[in-house]
Motif scaffolding. Sequence first.
Motif, PDB file in Angstrom:
ATOM      1  N   GLY A  33       0.824  -1.210   0.000  1.00 29.38           N
ATOM      2  CA  GLY A  33       0.000   0.000   0.000  1.00 29.38           C
ATOM      3  C   GLY A  33       0.855   1.256   0.000  1.00 29.38           C
ATOM      4  N   SER A  34       0.159   2.389   0.017  1.00 27.26           N
ATOM      5  CA  SER A  34       0.859   3.664  -0.147  1.00 27.26           C
ATOM      6  C   SER A  34       1.638   4.072   1.103  1.00 27.26           C
ATOM      7  N   ASP A  87       3.546  -2.685   8.137  1.00 28.29           N
ATOM      8  CA  ASP A  87       2.438  -2.677   7.170  1.00 28.29           C
ATOM      9  C   ASP A  87       1.504  -1.509   7.488  1.00 28.29           C
ATOM     10  N   GLY A  88       0.629  -1.198   6.552  1.00 29.84           N
ATOM     11  CA  GLY A  88      -0.337  -0.119   6.746  1.00 29.84           C
ATOM     12  C   GLY A  88      -1.683  -0.659   7.222  1.00 29.84           C
ATOM     13  N   ALA A  89      -2.675   0.206   7.299  1.00 27.69           N
ATOM     14  CA  ALA A  89      -4.040  -0.202   7.678  1.00 27.69           C
ATOM     15  C   ALA A  89      -5.032   0.761   7.041  1.00 27.69           C
ATOM     16  N   ASP A  90      -6.255   0.306   6.890  1.00 27.42           N
ATOM     17  CA  ASP A  90      -7.305   1.187   6.354  1.00 27.42           C
ATOM     18  C   ASP A  90      -8.046   1.912   7.465  1.00 27.42           C
ATOM     19  N   LEU A 106      -4.815  -8.659   1.695  1.00 30.77           N
ATOM     20  CA  LEU A 106      -5.090  -9.061   3.082  1.00 30.77           C
ATOM     21  C   LEU A 106      -4.678 -10.484   3.427  1.00 30.77           C
ATOM     22  N   LYS A 127      -6.699   7.552   9.600  1.00 35.49           N
ATOM     23  CA  LYS A 127      -7.181   6.157   9.685  1.00 35.49           C
ATOM     24  C   LYS A 127      -7.668   5.789  11.084  1.00 35.49           C
TER      25      LYS A 127
HETATM   26  C1  5RP Z   1      -3.488  -3.659   1.526  1.00 35.88           C
HETATM   27  C2  5RP Z   1      -3.632  -3.099   2.891  1.00 35.88           C
HETATM   28  C3  5RP Z   1      -3.046  -1.751   3.141  1.00 35.88           C
HETATM   29  O1  5RP Z   1      -2.184  -1.827   4.218  1.00 35.88           O
HETATM   30  C4  5RP Z   1      -4.154  -0.811   3.434  1.00 35.88           C
HETATM   31  O2  5RP Z   1      -5.078  -0.879   2.367  1.00 35.88           O
HETATM   32  C5  5RP Z   1      -3.645   0.615   3.618  1.00 35.88           C
HETATM   33  O3  5RP Z   1      -3.203   1.101   2.392  1.00 35.88           O
HETATM   34  P1  5RP Z   1      -2.667   2.568   2.239  1.00 35.88           P
HETATM   35  O4  5RP Z   1      -1.415   2.647   3.041  1.00 35.88           O
HETATM   36  O5  5RP Z   1      -2.422   2.735   0.752  1.00 35.88           O
HETATM   37  O6  5RP Z   1      -3.734   3.494   2.733  1.00 35.88           O
HETATM   38  O7  5RP Z   1      -4.190  -3.665   3.790  1.00 35.88           O
HETATM   39  O8  5RP Z   1      -4.140  -4.889   1.437  1.00 35.88           O
END
Ligand code: 5RP
Length: 228
Positions: A33-34, A87-90, A106, A127
């Motif tokens: 992700g970004s 890792d990131g999260a939504d 995921l 977030k």
């Molecule tokens: C991908 C994910 C990402 O970590 C999540 O979507 C966050 O993405 P971003 O950093 O682009 O907001 O779970 O499956």
Amino acid sequence: MKTKSDFEREKELAAKEAVKLIGDNMIVGLGTGSTAYYAIMEIGQRVKEGLKIKAVPTSEETEKLAASLNIELIDIKTVDAIDLTIDGADEFTSELMMIKGGGGALFREKIVLSLTKKKIIISDSSKKVEMLGKFKVPVEVVPFAANYVLKQIASKGGSSELRMKDGREFLTDQENYIIDADFGLIDDPKTLSTLLNGIEGVLAHGLFIELADQIIMGDGDTAIVFEK
Ligand code: 5RP
């Protein structure tokens, strides 16, 4: 009001803070992700400066980026444990519950985090929520079972739709489909997680519970840490 570029700066700040936790000879899980992008770029810089690590990517996209930065990759099938994953999260709460999978990675992310000793999530300040559920819960399903799972979710009080991209079903790296499920605000994520896990054809879902040790959130010029 914060702008998109403020949030980008917060992502980068959180990512740089997280990468400081990486040391030589670690096996490191690389998110997707970004936000994870900034961490991977920073790791690439540290590798250039001599850091010695092996990395496990959570998606083909991340694998390509890491390879382009000469980050040594290791096959997850040969790994018993991962030292640290970033890792990131939504969405996330201060109790470290999360929704992930907006980018569709995921399934691998859940496996990589489950194998990881120190699980670090990075985020901008947009977030953080009081209750999960504004962001729909991604559910990875075997294509054959997609219609069945849509119906099961409806029978359990959710509404859901098959994720589409460019006029056809979105395909994950495992060539499965994603269903985005809306249960409104989720007052009991553990119960919903158990319910989704119990539907035949579901491989993984985006409710991540007990899969973060620390969430580092960029907020303006500060990194705020949420931990257990
Ligand atoms: C991908 C994910 C990402 O970590 C999540 O979507 C966050 O993405 P971003 O950093 O682009 O907001 O779970 O499956």
